[in-house]
Design a protein around this motif. Structure first.
Motif, PDB file in Angstrom:
ATOM      1  N   GLU A   1       0.811  -1.215   0.000  1.00 53.20           N
ATOM      2  CA  GLU A   1       0.000   0.000   0.000  1.00 53.20           C
ATOM      3  C   GLU A   1       0.843   1.264   0.000  1.00 53.20           C
ATOM      4  O   GLU A   1       0.324   2.351  -0.256  1.00 53.20           O
ATOM      5  CB  GLU A   1      -0.924   0.030   1.224  1.00 53.20           C
ATOM      6  N   ASP A   2       2.132   1.127   0.282  1.00 54.24           N
ATOM      7  CA  ASP A   2       3.007   2.298   0.297  1.00 54.24           C
ATOM      8  C   ASP A   2       3.100   2.901  -1.105  1.00 54.24           C
ATOM      9  O   ASP A   2       3.274   2.183  -2.100  1.00 54.24           O
ATOM     10  CB  ASP A   2       4.399   1.885   0.789  1.00 54.24           C
ATOM     11  N   VAL A   3       2.998   4.230  -1.190  1.00 56.74           N
ATOM     12  CA  VAL A   3       3.053   4.895  -2.500  1.00 56.74           C
ATOM     13  C   VAL A   3       4.416   4.707  -3.146  1.00 56.74           C
ATOM     14  O   VAL A   3       4.536   4.711  -4.386  1.00 56.74           O
ATOM     15  CB  VAL A   3       2.722   6.389  -2.354  1.00 56.74           C
ATOM     16  N   LYS A   4       5.453   4.527  -2.354  1.00 53.89           N
ATOM     17  CA  LYS A   4       6.787   4.310  -2.908  1.00 53.89           C
ATOM     18  C   LYS A   4       6.859   2.977  -3.661  1.00 53.89           C
ATOM     19  O   LYS A   4       7.585   2.858  -4.646  1.00 53.89           O
ATOM     20  CB  LYS A   4       7.839   4.332  -1.797  1.00 53.89           C
ATOM     21  N   TYR A   5       6.093   1.988  -3.184  1.00 56.12           N
ATOM     22  CA  TYR A   5       6.127   0.689  -3.847  1.00 56.12           C
ATOM     23  C   TYR A   5       5.511   0.757  -5.236  1.00 56.12           C
ATOM     24  O   TYR A   5       5.979   0.097  -6.165  1.00 56.12           O
ATOM     25  CB  TYR A   5       5.388  -0.350  -3.008  1.00 56.12           C
ATOM     26  N   GLU A   6       4.469   1.545  -5.390  1.00 55.08           N
ATOM     27  CA  GLU A   6       3.847   1.681  -6.708  1.00 55.08           C
ATOM     28  C   GLU A   6       4.829   2.271  -7.707  1.00 55.08           C
ATOM     29  O   GLU A   6       4.940   1.796  -8.849  1.00 55.08           O
ATOM     30  CB  GLU A   6       2.603   2.563  -6.611  1.00 55.08           C
ATOM     31  N   ALA A   7       5.578   3.313  -7.301  1.00 56.95           N
ATOM     32  CA  ALA A   7       6.563   3.917  -8.200  1.00 56.95           C
ATOM     33  C   ALA A   7       7.693   2.941  -8.501  1.00 56.95           C
ATOM     34  O   ALA A   7       8.167   2.838  -9.642  1.00 56.95           O
ATOM     35  CB  ALA A   7       7.109   5.201  -7.580  1.00 56.95           C
ATOM     36  N   TRP A   8       8.126   2.205  -7.479  1.00 57.82           N
ATOM     37  CA  TRP A   8       9.229   1.260  -7.670  1.00 57.82           C
ATOM     38  C   TRP A   8       8.809   0.115  -8.598  1.00 57.82           C
ATOM     39  O   TRP A   8       9.550  -0.272  -9.503  1.00 57.82           O
ATOM     40  CB  TRP A   8       9.674   0.705  -6.324  1.00 57.82           C
ATOM     41  N   SER A   9       7.624  -0.425  -8.376  1.00 53.99           N
ATOM     42  CA  SER A   9       7.165  -1.534  -9.210  1.00 53.99           C
ATOM     43  C   SER A   9       6.898  -1.070 -10.638  1.00 53.99           C
ATOM     44  O   SER A   9       7.093  -1.833 -11.586  1.00 53.99           O
ATOM     45  CB  SER A   9       5.896  -2.150  -8.614  1.00 53.99           C
ATOM     46  N   ARG A  10       6.468   0.171 -10.823  1.00 53.06           N
ATOM     47  CA  ARG A  10       6.289   0.691 -12.174  1.00 53.06           C
ATOM     48  C   ARG A  10       7.622   0.774 -12.900  1.00 53.06           C
ATOM     49  O   ARG A  10       7.719   0.427 -14.088  1.00 53.06           O
ATOM     50  CB  ARG A  10       5.630   2.076 -12.100  1.00 53.06           C
ATOM     51  N   GLN A  11       8.657   1.196 -12.193  1.00 55.39           N
ATOM     52  CA  GLN A  11       9.981   1.264 -12.828  1.00 55.39           C
ATOM     53  C   GLN A  11      10.499  -0.126 -13.145  1.00 55.39           C
ATOM     54  O   GLN A  11      11.136  -0.340 -14.181  1.00 55.39           O
ATOM     55  CB  GLN A  11      10.956   2.010 -11.921  1.00 55.39           C
ATOM     56  N   ARG A  12      10.230  -1.073 -12.282  1.00 56.19           N
ATOM     57  CA  ARG A  12      10.655  -2.450 -12.574  1.00 56.19           C
ATOM     58  C   ARG A  12       9.920  -2.998 -13.792  1.00 56.19           C
ATOM     59  O   ARG A  12      10.521  -3.686 -14.629  1.00 56.19           O
ATOM     60  CB  ARG A  12      10.411  -3.362 -11.372  1.00 56.19           C
ATOM     61  N   LEU A  13       8.647  -2.687 -13.908  1.00 55.86           N
ATOM     62  CA  LEU A  13       7.904  -3.124 -15.086  1.00 55.86           C
ATOM     63  C   LEU A  13       8.500  -2.516 -16.352  1.00 55.86           C
ATOM     64  O   LEU A  13       8.623  -3.196 -17.379  1.00 55.86           O
ATOM     65  CB  LEU A  13       6.434  -2.733 -14.959  1.00 55.86           C
ATOM     66  N   ASP A  14       8.901  -1.255 -16.292  1.00 58.46           N
ATOM     67  CA  ASP A  14       9.550  -0.628 -17.440  1.00 58.46           C
ATOM     68  C   ASP A  14      10.852  -1.342 -17.782  1.00 58.46           C
ATOM     69  O   ASP A  14      11.181  -1.531 -18.955  1.00 58.46           O
ATOM     70  CB  ASP A  14       9.819   0.854 -17.154  1.00 58.46           C
ATOM     71  N   ARG A  15      11.597  -1.754 -16.760  1.00 62.72           N
ATOM     72  CA  ARG A  15      12.845  -2.488 -17.007  1.00 62.72           C
ATOM     73  C   ARG A  15      12.566  -3.820 -17.700  1.00 62.72           C
ATOM     74  O   ARG A  15      13.292  -4.221 -18.619  1.00 62.72           O
ATOM     75  CB  ARG A  15      13.584  -2.742 -15.689  1.00 62.72           C
ATOM     76  N   LEU A  16      11.521  -4.508 -17.256  1.00 67.17           N
ATOM     77  CA  LEU A  16      11.187  -5.796 -17.862  1.00 67.17           C
ATOM     78  C   LEU A  16      10.755  -5.624 -19.312  1.00 67.17           C
ATOM     79  O   LEU A  16      11.085  -6.449 -20.169  1.00 67.17           O
ATOM     80  CB  LEU A  16      10.067  -6.478 -17.057  1.00 67.17           C
ATOM     81  N   VAL A  17      10.034  -4.551 -19.593  1.00 64.42           N
ATOM     82  CA  VAL A  17       9.607  -4.299 -20.967  1.00 64.42           C
ATOM     83  C   VAL A  17      10.817  -3.987 -21.849  1.00 64.42           C
ATOM     84  O   VAL A  17      10.920  -4.464 -22.987  1.00 64.42           O
ATOM     85  CB  VAL A  17       8.585  -3.147 -21.007  1.00 64.42           C
TER      86      VAL A  17
ATOM     87  N   ASN B   1      15.732   1.737 -26.337  1.00 63.36           N
ATOM     88  CA  ASN B   1      16.549   2.884 -25.947  1.00 63.36           C
ATOM     89  C   ASN B   1      15.682   4.124 -25.707  1.00 63.36           C
ATOM     90  O   ASN B   1      15.921   4.884 -24.762  1.00 63.36           O
ATOM     91  CB  ASN B   1      17.589   3.170 -27.036  1.00 63.36           C
ATOM     92  N   ALA B   2      14.662   4.305 -26.558  1.00 54.91           N
ATOM     93  CA  ALA B   2      13.781   5.465 -26.379  1.00 54.91           C
ATOM     94  C   ALA B   2      13.008   5.366 -25.068  1.00 54.91           C
ATOM     95  O   ALA B   2      12.859   6.370 -24.346  1.00 54.91           O
ATOM     96  CB  ALA B   2      12.814   5.553 -27.563  1.00 54.91           C
ATOM     97  N   LEU B   3      12.526   4.174 -24.734  1.00 54.76           N
ATOM     98  CA  LEU B   3      11.797   3.996 -23.475  1.00 54.76           C
ATOM     99  C   LEU B   3      12.711   4.207 -22.277  1.00 54.76           C
ATOM    100  O   LEU B   3      12.322   4.845 -21.286  1.00 54.76           O
ATOM    101  CB  LEU B   3      11.175   2.603 -23.429  1.00 54.76           C
ATOM    102  N   ALA B   4      13.944   3.706 -22.352  1.00 49.54           N
ATOM    103  CA  ALA B   4      14.884   3.874 -21.247  1.00 49.54           C
ATOM    104  C   ALA B   4      15.232   5.349 -21.038  1.00 49.54           C
ATOM    105  O   ALA B   4      15.346   5.827 -19.898  1.00 49.54           O
ATOM    106  CB  ALA B   4      16.148   3.059 -21.503  1.00 49.54           C
ATOM    107  N   GLU B   5      15.408   6.076 -22.110  1.00 52.45           N
ATOM    108  CA  GLU B   5      15.702   7.508 -21.984  1.00 52.45           C
ATOM    109  C   GLU B   5      14.506   8.277 -21.427  1.00 52.45           C
ATOM    110  O   GLU B   5      14.657   9.179 -20.605  1.00 52.45           O
ATOM    111  CB  GLU B   5      16.104   8.073 -23.337  1.00 52.45           C
ATOM    112  N   GLU B   6      13.319   7.906 -21.893  1.00 52.69           N
ATOM    113  CA  GLU B   6      12.120   8.606 -21.419  1.00 52.69           C
ATOM    114  C   GLU B   6      11.902   8.372 -19.930  1.00 52.69           C
ATOM    115  O   GLU B   6      11.504   9.286 -19.203  1.00 52.69           O
ATOM    116  CB  GLU B   6      10.903   8.123 -22.208  1.00 52.69           C
ATOM    117  N   ARG B   7      12.161   7.149 -19.469  1.00 59.86           N
ATOM    118  CA  ARG B   7      11.970   6.815 -18.049  1.00 59.86           C
ATOM    119  C   ARG B   7      13.200   7.141 -17.203  1.00 59.86           C
ATOM    120  O   ARG B   7      13.188   6.887 -15.990  1.00 59.86           O
ATOM    121  CB  ARG B   7      11.647   5.327 -17.898  1.00 59.86           C
TER     122      ARG B   7
END
Length: 482
Positions: A172-188, A202-208
């Motif tokens: 439920e921590d708001v920090k976990y949502e941001a962290w898990s979103r970044q991990r999902l971006d890494r997996l993609v 490369n474009a997605l990595a630069e954008e994030r």
């Protein structure tokens, strides 16, 4: 007889419907606890027990297991470590090679100078060669030092990224949502790099803003070699094999042997003299005769067959499909050498999630739906009053089956078919007053009453939430959990 998926219909499998101590204990079903009014007729102690169980279940479900999270992120730190090892080995190789060359030349120059076998100009020329070699070594070491610093910065960024998770303890921590979103971006990004979408990754990595958390350069270099193999060239792959010869030998990789065999095959396919192919086989293939005796014998027999031969195994050796096989073999060796999984991390994460949600009812329900669908196509046109009922049933089934349970969705059902079931050591029952319908489905009494009221049924009737079947209340049986 099989029950419906618990995530879809909130019912339990048929084999778990008998009021035994094991009822619902092995099921992964969780039922929502209805809000009790203040004037509830239930005893206070029973209401407190329900609320306590619900609180404990919610806390256990929301608590983050950091060790399990890090299992998926092992390659995040493993790859920089392997690249650092490779960088150090390459630097050490050049140091040893150039240092020994300078030492030998210096010794030879000193000996010839003492014995007066070399003129002053020869001594000066030798000194210039030694200086030039050392300057070249310095440039190489500067490049390796820059690469080492880059890998250290990358490792620091990844450790900091994982350290952020250690400060989060619940989902439920708001920090976990941001962290898990970044991990999902890494997996993609990892998925796109493995499938050759380098520019998009490369474009997605630069954008994030996460270039330090992904390995674009490594996968780009791998995709270039793979593409060269698919285009019919083995030179780039052989250079890579030569750079990693010791590691490939330890892995007992077959890649270099297959590449040399492909060179031999192309020499036989071309109009070049057979002697050239024979010399190539003596130099590069015969050393593997004890390791791969069957393959070497097939390669030797290739001299007697043309490229259009229908005989096996020579037709397969001449086949153009071997290039795809070589590309896959190189990819597997490259990933294994760097300690990376053979499958995209996104597939691994998705498989673990599907396994956590998968129940035996999911695929049995899917099969029942297919069977019912086939029967509906064969059946005649419905009579008066039946079409509306069938439409309401199909509508309720679609809305509950496809939108609630991801395993039962058409997109993921086939993918989850070979995924194992998760091991659940505990199940939490958060529904009370369970009632067994004549069709074998189990629901909470409050849920049935609420759905009957919304459906405007007659007094004393209930309706199945999934199939739409109607039953009298006296046909229901109460389920006791012990």
């Amino acid at each position: 007889m099989s029950g419906a998926c618990p995530y879809r219909s909130l019912s339990v499998p048929a084999r778990q419907r008998t009021p035994t101590p094991d009822l619902l204990v092995t099921s992964t079903t969780t039922f929502p606890l209805p809000t009790l009014p203040a004037t509830s007729s239930y005893p206070h102690t029973r209401r407190g027990t329900w609320e306590a169980n619900k609180t404990m279940a919610d806390h256990g479900a929301s608590k983050i297991n950091h060790d399990n999270h890090l299992l998926l992120d092992q390659p995040l730190l493993r790859l920089p470590y392997e690249l650092l090892r490779k960088n150090i080995r390459s630097a050490h190789y050049h140091i040893e090679w150039d240092t020994n060359a300078v030492k030998d030349l210096l010794k030879e120059t000193a000996t010839n100078s003492i014995n007066q076998k070399a003129s002053k100009q020869d001594v000066v020329n030798n000194l210039d060669q030694m200086l030039a070699r050392m300057r070249g070594l310095k440039r190489k070491l500067s490049t390796y030092a820059e690469e080492e610093n880059r890998l250290y910065r990358q490792s620091t960024a990844r450790v900091a990224h994982l350290r952020e998770l250690s400060d989060v303890h619940t989902v439920e921590d708001v920090k976990y949502e941001a962290w898990s979103r970044q991990r999902l971006d890494r997996l993609v990004v990892d998925y796109m790099l493995r499938h050759g979408y380098n520019k998009s990754a490369n474009a997605l990595a630069e954008e994030r803003n996460m270039l330090g958390l992904v390995d674009i350069d490594t996968f780009v270099a791998m995709s270039k070699i793979r593409q060269s193999l698919e285009n019919g060239s083995v030179q780039e792959a052989l250079v890579w094999c030569n750079e990693n010869k010791k590691e490939l030998r330890k892995m007992q990789s077959k890649l270099e042997f297959e590449l040399r065999c492909q060179q031999y095959i192309e020499l036989n396919r071309s109009s070049s003299p057979k002697l050239e192919a024979i010399n190539h086989a003596k130099k590069h293939i015969m050393p593997f005769s004890k390791t791969y005796p069957t393959e070497v014998s097939h390669i030797a027999g290739l001299l007697a067959y043309r490229a259009d031969t229908p005989h096996e195994p020579y037709a397969s050796l001449y086949s153009s499909a071997r290039w795809k096989k070589l590309a896959d073999l190189f990819t597997d060796a490259h990933l294994k050498l760097l300690g990376l999984p053979q499958f995209p991390l996104l597939h691994i994460a998705l498989s673990s999630g599907l396994s956590a949600l998968k129940t035996p009812a999911c695929h049995s329900s899917q099969q029942n739906q297919s069977h019912q669908g086939q029967k509906s196509h064969k059946s005649a046109t419905p009579g008066p009053g039946q079409g509306e009922e069938q439409e309401s049933r199909s509508h309720g089934t679609a809305s509950l089956q496809t939108s609630v349970c991801p395993i039962c969705s058409t997109e993921l059902n086939a993918l989850a078919r070979n995924v194992p079931y998760a091991h659940h050591s505990k199940s939490h029952l958060l529904e009370h007053d369970l009632m067994l319908l004549p069709n074998g489905r189990v629901y909470g009494k409050a849920q049935l009453d609420e759905y009957a009221e919304k459906s405007r049924l007659a007094a004393g009737e209930v309706k199945d939430l999934v199939t739409g079947e109607k039953f009298r209340e006296d046909e229901l049986k109460k389920v006791f959990i012990t």
